[in-house]
Design a protein around this motif. Structure first.
Motif, PDB file in Angstrom:
ATOM      1  N   ASN A   4     -50.696  50.116   3.593  1.00 40.20           N
ATOM      2  CA  ASN A   4     -51.790  49.527   3.163  1.00 40.20           C
ATOM      3  C   ASN A   4     -52.349  50.917   1.912  1.00 40.20           C
ATOM      4  O   ASN A   4     -51.594  52.394   2.506  1.00 40.20           O
ATOM      5  N   GLU A   5     -53.032  50.515   0.927  1.00 40.21           N
ATOM      6  CA  GLU A   5     -52.447  51.739  -0.327  1.00 40.21           C
ATOM      7  C   GLU A   5     -51.960  52.622  -0.484  1.00 40.21           C
ATOM      8  O   GLU A   5     -51.828  53.402  -0.621  1.00 40.21           O
ATOM      9  N   TYR A   6     -50.427  51.725  -0.922  1.00 43.35           N
ATOM     10  CA  TYR A   6     -49.387  52.739  -0.987  1.00 43.35           C
ATOM     11  C   TYR A   6     -49.503  53.207  -2.263  1.00 43.35           C
ATOM     12  O   TYR A   6     -48.754  53.937  -2.600  1.00 43.35           O
ATOM     13  N   GLU A   7     -50.201  52.689  -3.329  1.00 44.96           N
ATOM     14  CA  GLU A   7     -49.511  53.409  -4.840  1.00 44.96           C
ATOM     15  C   GLU A   7     -51.094  54.102  -4.401  1.00 44.96           C
ATOM     16  O   GLU A   7     -50.555  55.340  -4.970  1.00 44.96           O
ATOM     17  N   ASN A   8     -51.762  54.018  -4.128  1.00 50.03           N
ATOM     18  CA  ASN A   8     -52.938  55.397  -3.781  1.00 50.03           C
ATOM     19  C   ASN A   8     -52.645  56.492  -2.838  1.00 50.03           C
ATOM     20  O   ASN A   8     -52.584  57.300  -3.292  1.00 50.03           O
ATOM     21  N   ILE A   9     -51.713  56.412  -1.821  1.00 48.93           N
ATOM     22  CA  ILE A   9     -50.896  56.763  -1.198  1.00 48.93           C
ATOM     23  C   ILE A   9     -49.956  58.215  -1.834  1.00 48.93           C
ATOM     24  O   ILE A   9     -49.987  59.092  -1.969  1.00 48.93           O
ATOM     25  N   ARG A  10     -49.176  57.221  -2.817  1.00 49.88           N
ATOM     26  CA  ARG A  10     -48.215  58.314  -4.114  1.00 49.88           C
ATOM     27  C   ARG A  10     -48.754  58.216  -4.429  1.00 49.88           C
ATOM     28  O   ARG A  10     -48.843  60.279  -5.170  1.00 49.88           O
ATOM     29  N   GLN A  11     -49.903  58.491  -5.190  1.00 50.42           N
ATOM     30  CA  GLN A  11     -50.594  59.171  -6.432  1.00 50.42           C
ATOM     31  C   GLN A  11     -51.634  60.343  -6.018  1.00 50.42           C
ATOM     32  O   GLN A  11     -51.695  61.914  -6.756  1.00 50.42           O
ATOM     33  N   THR A  12     -51.809  59.893  -4.936  1.00 50.76           N
ATOM     34  CA  THR A  12     -52.056  61.448  -3.345  1.00 50.76           C
ATOM     35  C   THR A  12     -51.149  61.921  -3.373  1.00 50.76           C
ATOM     36  O   THR A  12     -51.546  63.442  -3.956  1.00 50.76           O
ATOM     37  N   ASN A  13     -50.159  62.326  -3.438  1.00 48.95           N
ATOM     38  CA  ASN A  13     -49.091  62.681  -3.075  1.00 48.95           C
ATOM     39  C   ASN A  13     -48.804  63.391  -4.216  1.00 48.95           C
ATOM     40  O   ASN A  13     -47.330  64.621  -3.699  1.00 48.95           O
ATOM     41  N   MET A  14     -49.107  63.001  -5.948  1.00 44.77           N
ATOM     42  CA  MET A  14     -48.861  63.405  -7.054  1.00 44.77           C
ATOM     43  C   MET A  14     -49.605  64.627  -7.705  1.00 44.77           C
ATOM     44  O   MET A  14     -49.734  65.195  -8.097  1.00 44.77           O
ATOM     45  N   GLY A  15     -50.570  65.238  -6.909  1.00 37.94           N
ATOM     46  CA  GLY A  15     -51.293  65.294  -7.356  1.00 37.94           C
ATOM     47  C   GLY A  15     -52.505  64.881  -8.449  1.00 37.94           C
ATOM     48  O   GLY A  15     -53.411  65.766  -8.925  1.00 37.94           O
ATOM     49  N   LYS A  16     -52.986  63.372  -8.583  1.00 39.92           N
ATOM     50  CA  LYS A  16     -53.768  62.526  -9.355  1.00 39.92           C
ATOM     51  C   LYS A  16     -54.599  62.401  -9.049  1.00 39.92           C
ATOM     52  O   LYS A  16     -55.453  61.806  -9.457  1.00 39.92           O
ATOM     53  N   MET A  17     -55.024  62.827  -7.496  1.00 41.30           N
ATOM     54  CA  MET A  17     -55.557  61.652  -6.288  1.00 41.30           C
ATOM     55  C   MET A  17     -56.114  63.190  -5.660  1.00 41.30           C
ATOM     56  O   MET A  17     -55.145  63.256  -4.722  1.00 41.30           O
ATOM     57  N   ASN A  18     -58.014  63.330  -5.553  1.00 36.99           N
ATOM     58  CA  ASN A  18     -58.152  64.022  -3.944  1.00 36.99           C
ATOM     59  C   ASN A  18     -59.090  63.251  -3.577  1.00 36.99           C
ATOM     60  O   ASN A  18     -59.981  63.695  -3.069  1.00 36.99           O
ATOM     61  N   PRO A  19     -59.072  62.373  -2.237  1.00 34.41           N
ATOM     62  CA  PRO A  19     -59.357  61.940  -1.755  1.00 34.41           C
ATOM     63  C   PRO A  19     -60.330  62.516  -0.453  1.00 34.41           C
ATOM     64  O   PRO A  19     -59.117  63.346   0.081  1.00 34.41           O
ATOM     65  N   GLU A  20     -61.953  62.555  -0.460  1.00 37.45           N
ATOM     66  CA  GLU A  20     -62.808  63.280   1.136  1.00 37.45           C
ATOM     67  C   GLU A  20     -61.170  62.828   1.929  1.00 37.45           C
ATOM     68  O   GLU A  20     -60.723  61.566   2.653  1.00 37.45           O
ATOM     69  N   ASP A  21     -61.734  63.156   2.672  1.00 40.12           N
ATOM     70  CA  ASP A  21     -61.509  63.414   4.225  1.00 40.12           C
ATOM     71  C   ASP A  21     -61.195  61.807   4.740  1.00 40.12           C
ATOM     72  O   ASP A  21     -60.193  61.256   5.488  1.00 40.12           O
ATOM     73  N   GLU A  22     -62.312  61.573   4.659  1.00 37.45           N
ATOM     74  CA  GLU A  22     -62.538  60.124   6.419  1.00 37.45           C
ATOM     75  C   GLU A  22     -61.874  58.905   4.579  1.00 37.45           C
ATOM     76  O   GLU A  22     -61.359  58.337   5.464  1.00 37.45           O
ATOM     77  N   LYS A  23     -61.612  59.251   3.546  1.00 34.01           N
ATOM     78  CA  LYS A  23     -60.732  58.269   2.721  1.00 34.01           C
ATOM     79  C   LYS A  23     -59.857  58.547   2.973  1.00 34.01           C
ATOM     80  O   LYS A  23     -58.681  56.607   3.064  1.00 34.01           O
ATOM     81  N   GLN A  24     -58.520  59.592   3.382  1.00 35.24           N
ATOM     82  CA  GLN A  24     -58.113  59.958   4.158  1.00 35.24           C
ATOM     83  C   GLN A  24     -57.502  58.739   5.011  1.00 35.24           C
ATOM     84  O   GLN A  24     -56.293  58.419   5.081  1.00 35.24           O
ATOM     85  N   ARG A  25     -57.909  58.857   6.204  1.00 41.18           N
ATOM     86  CA  ARG A  25     -58.075  58.439   7.033  1.00 41.18           C
ATOM     87  C   ARG A  25     -58.010  57.232   6.798  1.00 41.18           C
ATOM     88  O   ARG A  25     -57.148  56.488   7.697  1.00 41.18           O
ATOM     89  N   GLU A  26     -58.809  56.088   6.142  1.00 44.06           N
ATOM     90  CA  GLU A  26     -58.706  55.128   6.102  1.00 44.06           C
ATOM     91  C   GLU A  26     -57.540  54.056   4.910  1.00 44.06           C
ATOM     92  O   GLU A  26     -56.558  53.198   5.448  1.00 44.06           O
ATOM     93  N   MET A  27     -57.475  55.564   4.245  1.00 43.09           N
ATOM     94  CA  MET A  27     -56.162  54.744   3.251  1.00 43.09           C
ATOM     95  C   MET A  27     -54.921  54.755   4.060  1.00 43.09           C
ATOM     96  O   MET A  27     -53.834  53.879   4.082  1.00 43.09           O
ATOM     97  N   GLU A  28     -54.525  54.949   5.551  1.00 48.84           N
ATOM     98  CA  GLU A  28     -53.184  55.931   6.243  1.00 48.84           C
ATOM     99  C   GLU A  28     -53.763  55.143   7.686  1.00 48.84           C
ATOM    100  O   GLU A  28     -52.653  54.794   7.982  1.00 48.84           O
ATOM    101  N   VAL A  29     -54.591  54.022   7.220  1.00 46.53           N
ATOM    102  CA  VAL A  29     -54.564  52.464   8.415  1.00 46.53           C
ATOM    103  C   VAL A  29     -53.581  51.861   8.466  1.00 46.53           C
ATOM    104  O   VAL A  29     -53.289  51.013   7.335  1.00 46.53           O
ATOM    105  N   GLY A  30     -52.924  51.753  10.009  1.00 47.18           N
ATOM    106  CA  GLY A  30     -51.685  50.380   9.583  1.00 47.18           C
ATOM    107  C   GLY A  30     -50.455  51.170  10.040  1.00 47.18           C
ATOM    108  O   GLY A  30     -50.852  52.794  10.652  1.00 47.18           O
ATOM    109  N   PRO A  31     -49.375  50.407  10.457  1.00 51.99           N
ATOM    110  CA  PRO A  31     -47.984  50.751  10.793  1.00 51.99           C
ATOM    111  C   PRO A  31     -47.357  51.412   9.869  1.00 51.99           C
ATOM    112  O   PRO A  31     -48.054  50.736   8.742  1.00 51.99           O
TER     113      PRO A  31
END
Length: 376
Positions: free
Chosen positions: A342-369
């Motif tokens: 789920n949202e793997y490209e946004n997760i990659r962008q976050t881990n590169m420092g290109k995005m800085n989502p709010e905490d709640e958005k980070q939780r939503e991005m990680e939902v699922g296995p």
């Protein structure tokens, strides 16, 4: 009113293989995608909206005197259903506090081993997502490897052990979960390590995790020896601790192998994956204990709740290591790629420092296995 059970309490039951009955009231598609699993877990799915007019859909599946744990997405619907059950005479009903959101964030620490000269190695099992992270402790220092974003847990654990986190290390640029490595380093004043080949687009400073540059933790002989092992990403780098433990990141798992396609370069990286698994790792000692960054199946958990295996044993029984023909290997990988995280490209962008989502958005991005593995 119903009583709540915490993710911590439920995790202890799962790890200890205690009989547990769960009534999951999320929608069926959400349940099919991702659920609580365990050797002794029995789980029933009945969507909440089917129960609004009464408990008839589950009445014949439950006993009035058995313990029932009700689970939903965030913990609200489960409280209502738990109250309904109690009103109908069910005597031992609990709801999971915070729902699957809280379950996804729980980390269960398990001691892997005592290391040379008095050090220790711990594995943090994220039961709700299959992520595995590590802490190597020596003297008054600690290194955390492949940290999840819930960094308070590592800080608290280090405090209990009386050590300072001086190194945080990511074996690769993660795509299925948001790394806590950089944040943890900033909070503790430690150094953050990342493979340079995975860091070409990052927006922050880091220390290079490169083969030949050992990382010493504490004043003892615990050495974290990087080993370049591409395939899941172009920079994937394994770690050898104490000449006994091989932290494979997302390259090799207990029952599967890493996927090479999360940066859109499967055709290029599958050859690197094969080279790592069939050549580089083959040159290592069979007695190394493999400690991966993920697991996919509950049966990968050992009796003590950890996930580990001897490297030589994996070459005997892991199907991903049994395909000698190169073209057959490429086909096996291509034919068995799971859906993208789920949202793997946004997760990659976050881990590169290109995005800085709010905490709640980070939780939503990680939902699922997690979906980092190829299952042959």
């Amino acid at each position: 009113m119903s009583q709540s059970i915490t993710s911590n309490e439920l995790a202890k039951r799962v790890v200890n293989r205690e009989d547990t009955l769960i009534l999951d009231v999320r929608n069926t598609d959400e349940f099919d995608d991702w659920k609580i699993e365990g050797d002794s877990v029995e789980i029933i799915n009945e969507p909440y909206f089917n129960l609004l007019d009464g408990l008839d859909p589950v009445a014949d599946k439950l006993k009035k005197d058995q313990e029932i744990i009700v689970v939903c997405a965030k913990g609200n619907s489960s409280k209502m259903v738990a109250d309904m059950l109690r009103e109908e005479g069910f005597t031992d009903v609990h709801d999971l506090e915070g729902g699957m959101k809280a379950w996804s964030e729980h980390l269960e620490p398990v001691k892997i081993a005592d290391l040379n000269d008095g050090g220790s190695l711990y594995q943090f099992v994220r039961l709700g997502k299959g992520c595995l992270s590590y802490m190597a402790v020596s003297e008054n220092e600690a290194a955390v490897i492949d940290a999840n974003r819930m960094t308070d847990i590592y800080e608290q654990f280090a405090g209990e052990k009386g050590v300072t986190i001086t190194h945080t290390i990511d074996t690769h640029l993660h795509a299925d979960h948001i790394s806590g490595g950089r944040q943890l380093a900033e909070k503790t004043g430690g150094a953050y390590y990342l493979p340079p080949k995975d860091a070409k687009e990052v927006k922050f400073d880091y220390e290079a995790l490169e083969e030949g540059n050992d990382i010493t933790v504490g004043n003892t002989t615990i050495k974290v020896q990087p080993l370049y092992s591409p395939g899941h990403t172009i920079g994937s780098t394994s770690l050898i601790i104490d000449d006994q433990y091989l932290l494979t990141g997302d390259i090799l798992f207990v029952k599967s192998i890493g996927r090479p396609d999360l940066a859109g370069k499967a055709d290029d990286w599958v050859g690197d994956l094969r080279e790592t698994l069939y050549s580089r790792y083959k040159e290592l000692s069979d007695d190394l204990i493999v400690l991966p960054a993920h697991y996919s199946f509950v049966e990968e958990l050992s009796d003590d709740g950890s996930v580990k295996a001897r490297l030589g044993d994996l070459y005997q029984r892991n199907e991903g290591l049994q395909v000698e023909d190169e073209e057959a290997f490429r086909s096996m990988v291509a034919d068995n790629l799971p859906p993208q995280p789920n949202e793997y490209e946004n997760i990659r962008q976050t881990n590169m420092g290109k995005m800085n989502p709010e905490d709640e958005k980070q939780r939503e991005m990680e939902v699922g296995p997690n979906r980092c593995a190829v299952h042959g």
